[in-house]
Scaffold this active site. Structure first.
Site, mmCIF file in Angstrom:
data_model
loop_
_atom_site.group_PDB
_atom_site.id
_atom_site.type_symbol
_atom_site.label_atom_id
_atom_site.label_comp_id
_atom_site.label_asym_id
_atom_site.label_seq_id
_atom_site.Cartn_x
_atom_site.Cartn_y
_atom_site.Cartn_z
ATOM 1 N N GLU A 79 40.968 43.389 36.030
ATOM 2 C CA GLU A 79 41.740 44.599 35.735
ATOM 3 C C GLU A 79 41.523 45.598 36.856
ATOM 4 O OE1 GLU A 79 41.235 46.523 31.897
ATOM 5 O OE2 GLU A 79 40.857 44.593 30.936
ATOM 6 N N GLU A 92 34.702 43.527 28.305
ATOM 7 C CA GLU A 92 33.946 44.735 28.665
ATOM 8 C C GLU A 92 32.790 45.066 27.734
ATOM 9 O OE1 GLU A 92 36.694 47.958 29.265
ATOM 10 O OE2 GLU A 92 37.052 47.326 31.320
#
Ligand code: GAL
Length: 743
Positions: A461, A388
């Site tokens: 995710e 991320e």
């Protein structure tokens, strides 16, 4: 010939550092005897201060010189030290390593002397901003200490440093094996030898190849190719066939070194239209795993690491796991190979990219991860971006370059939450948290990638912080938590351009104060930290073939007043059965079928009962019985009582036999159940673990039940014998479990 011995025992530890600790002959004052894997500090289940384990500590051990080592190289291999290590031998620095998730070796040879030698490790477990993942905040804990195995390796001066055995022409009748052997020649002269590669299965030799080579001083590599292999069985998720590769260095004096590794023949590739394993399209259904446990964080031995893989595969019915957000225990990966659980492994990091030096460590992490793990058939993807993080073109060009150069057989990926991010990898891996309970389940991959065409794409995710859920939450929340996992997995399966999805996450985990529920726990798991299931675990578990294991888990507390407004409808039953027969107070009230129309993407949608002829609240509440039927047979049943009371304290050990090595451990679950054997989900009595024999309880011996259940891990001492363990609450006592501890 090489010797590699585990040296986890015999260490001394002190939770501080002084420079004089490196000197031999120092008093033992303040040092305690410890066994690796070791947590520099045990923490409580929650509400601790994460700064408690962030300090510099000292580990030391005596190495007694052996006459047989004369003329050989002696190395210490560290599988994992968090986060920075300096290694001293007899007072002198012999090596150092940055990064807590990858292995390193230190050559002790030059500093060894006859008799006793003092090996000292300075372990810096602070969150040093020069080491990934540190530098900003992260949503997990890295803990501290020498938390993975340590070995002593004795080799000839010319030895095999590493082996990369690459299966070739995997889908052809006749297959090949290309073995790259990395040789280290620590002498000052060139050395001629032949490299012999043997391929075998379960001790049966299948093929052999060899090649003459000359190693200059320093490092060199030799490729040995074996072709025309027939009768090779593929590694896949159902039948994970494994083969041994033994590499021997032979010269005129005989075999100088052997190196053994394990491989599987498989082709795993993510394409724009999905994931293919051995040419067969397969939906990736996975969860993210943190390698953390209560009290001791990462410091759990092989058996416990392996058990996690078993839980993911056999209890949660997954075919894949993402090792968020770092390379995980070699034992865990070994087990993934053995049971056929695909792995997406990635480098350490979380949202933050540091300066050039930090990036250099991250690049080194890419190398160390791949060179450690390239023979694992379970690993199908290398994550070469910081989870991320923002785009960082040059940095990620380099991480991709390193990965592709080291391992041209696997695709790269890099997990982001960005749309249209700089796509340097082979697979666009996206944390798509768009689903917040409404109609929107997942984004169209092209909307995310902003590419003209569809590209290989995996959802890495979802859920997590969008819907934190405790195992002891209200039933509505637990059901919605489970349904969110179901909806996303269902949608991923229906979208032809999504190769699969990894939910966030398998197990609740300890975290920093600025994440999670304020008590240092992220309740994002489908299981709690003890690996005890929430309803969402039952959705995953129910995806197993009923012929392997019938599953029937009504997601209900079976009571009138737990939900808002009350009632138990709609009643969601996670099951892989063909249908479910429902009985109330012994009377059949109907048969109900899986909601295939609503969830056509998943193999086994739940049965959802919207209407049921239930008695009126406060007039009467019934006993409920649910019976799962497969192929016309009643294969599983579950009963609920209208008026549960604590009836039994159940004790469930994972293992009944352990090794007397001072580090082996197993989990023991305690549950307070009602008359029907169901956990009392809001029971909070105190519980005491009473242990006799050669073992200790990890964590507190007196604690409280959390939502009617808890687990502890029992660790062996170095003595043989029988561990007798039981649990006691103020009103209930479990049976005594006997665990045999043997050498
Ligand atoms: C993601 C992150 C995970 C975890 C998760 C919680 O953004 O990658 O590590 O923090 O959120 O939902």
């Amino acid at each position: 010939m090489r010797e590699r011995t585990l040296i986890n025992c015999g260490w001394e530890y002190i939770p501080k550092w002084r420079d004089e600790f490196v000197q031999p002959g120092l008093s033992a004052d303040g040092f305690v005897k410890v066994t690796i894997p070791h947590a520099n500090k045990e923490i409580s289940y929650n509400y601790f201060d994460e700064r408690d384990y962030q300090f510099v500590s000292c580990y030391r051990r005596t190495i007694v010189y052996q006459a047989s080592w004369a003329g050989k190289r002696v190395l210490a291999d560290f599988d994992g030290v968090m986060a920075y290590a300096e290694v001293y031998l007899n007072g002198r620095l012999v090596g150092s390593h940055k990064g807590g998730y990858t292995p390193f070796s230190v050559d002790l040879t030059a500093g060894l002397q006859p008799g006793e030698n003092l090996l000292v490790v300075k372990v810096d477990s602070t969150e040093r901003p020069d080491i990934p993942p540190f530098g900003y905040t992260i949503d997990y804990l890295c803990y501290g200490g020498i938390y993975r195995d340590v070995y002593l390796r004795v080799v000839e001066p010319v030895f095999v440093e590493n082996v990369f055995a690459k299966p070739k022409q995997v889908l052809n009748e006749k297959k090949g094996l290309e073995t790259t052997v990395f040789v280290s020649n620590t002498t000052t002269e060139e050395h001629s030898f032949s490299v012999v590669v043997k391929l075998s299965k379960d001790g049966r030799l299948i093929a052999e190849g060899s090649r003459a080579a000359v190693a200059e001083p320093g490092k060199s590599r030799v490729d040995v190719v074996i072709s025309n292999l027939s009768g090779i069985e593929l590694w896949d998720v159902d039948n994970p066939h494994l083969y041994q590769v033994e590499v021997a260095l032979q010269d005129s004096k005989g075999v100088q070194d052997t190196y053994t590794t394990r491989i599987g023949f498989r082709e795993a590739v993510v394409r724009p239209d999905g994931f293919y394993l051995n040419g067969r399209k397969m939906m990736i259904r996975g969860l993210n795993r943190h390698q953390a446990f209560p009290y001791v964080g990462y410091a759990m031995p092989a058996r416990v690491q392996r058990r996690d893989a078993d839980i993911l595969k056999y209890e949660l019915g997954l075919n894949a796991v993402r090792t968020s957000h770092y390379p995980q225990s070699p034992h865990f990966l070994d087990r993934c190979d053995e049971i056929g659980l695909l792995v997406f492994e990635e480098i350490p990091g979380w949202q933050h990219i540091g300066d050039k030096d930090w990036q250099a460590v991250a690049c080194e992490n890419v190398r160390e991860m791949i060179q450690r793990d390239w023979n694992h058939p379970s690993i199908f993807l290398w994550g070469v971006r910081i989870n991320e993080s923002q785009d960082c073109h040059d940095f990620y060009k380099e991480t991709n370059r390193i990965a592709r150069e080291l391992d041209p057989t696997r695709q790269t990926a890099g997990v982001r939450y960005l749309e249209g991010s700089d796509f340097l990898e082979d697979v666009y891996t996206m944390n798509d948290f768009i689903h917040s309970g409404g109609q929107l389940i997942l984004r169209d991959p092209k909307q995310v990638t902003k590419t003209k065409e569809y590209v290989p794409y995996i959802v890495t995710e979802f859920n997590g912080h969008m819907f934190p859920t405790k195992r002891f939450d209200q039933e509505e929340r637990l059901i919605e938590h489970a349904l969110r996992h179901l909806r996303v997995q269902n949608q991923a399966a229906l979208d032809p351009h999504i190769a699969g999805a990894f939910g966030w996450c398998a197990f609740d985990y300890n975290t920093h104060y600025d994440f999670g529920s304020g008590d240092r726990i992220c309740y994002h798991g489908v299981m709690d930290m003890f690996r005890i299931p929430k309803f969402a675990a039952h959705f995953y578990g129910s995806q197993i073939d009923p012929r392997i294991k019938p599953v029937l888990e009504p997601a209900t507390r079976w009571t009138w007043g737990d939900r808002s407004i009350g009632g138990v409808l709609p009643l969601v039953i996670f099951t892989n059965c063909d249908k479910v027969r429902v009985r109330l107070n012994g009377h059949d009230v109907g048969e109900f079928y899986p909601s295939t129309a609503r969830y056509p993407g998943v193999p086994y949608p739940p049965v959802i009962i919207d209407k049921l002829d239930l008695p009126k609240w406060r007039v009467q509440w019934f006993e409920g019985e649910f019976i799962g039927i497969v192929d016309g047979e009643e294969v599983i049943a579950k009963q609920f009582t209208p008026a549960p009371v604590p009836t039994k304290l159940v004790i469930e050990p994972d293992d009944l036999e352990l090794k007397a090595d001072g580090m082996d451990a197993t989990r023991v679950v305690f549950k307070v159940v009602d008359q029907m054997g169901n956990i009392l989900p809001y029971f909070t009595d105190a519980i005491e673990f009473q242990l006799e024999g050669p073992g200790t309880v990890i964590g507190p011996t007196k604690t409280a039940l959390i939502g009617g259940a808890i687990a502890t891990w029992v660790r062996t001492t170095a003595d043989e014998g029988i561990i007798a363990l039981k649990g006691a609450t103020p009103t209930l006592e479990s049976e005594t479990v006997k665990i045999v501890v043997k050498q």
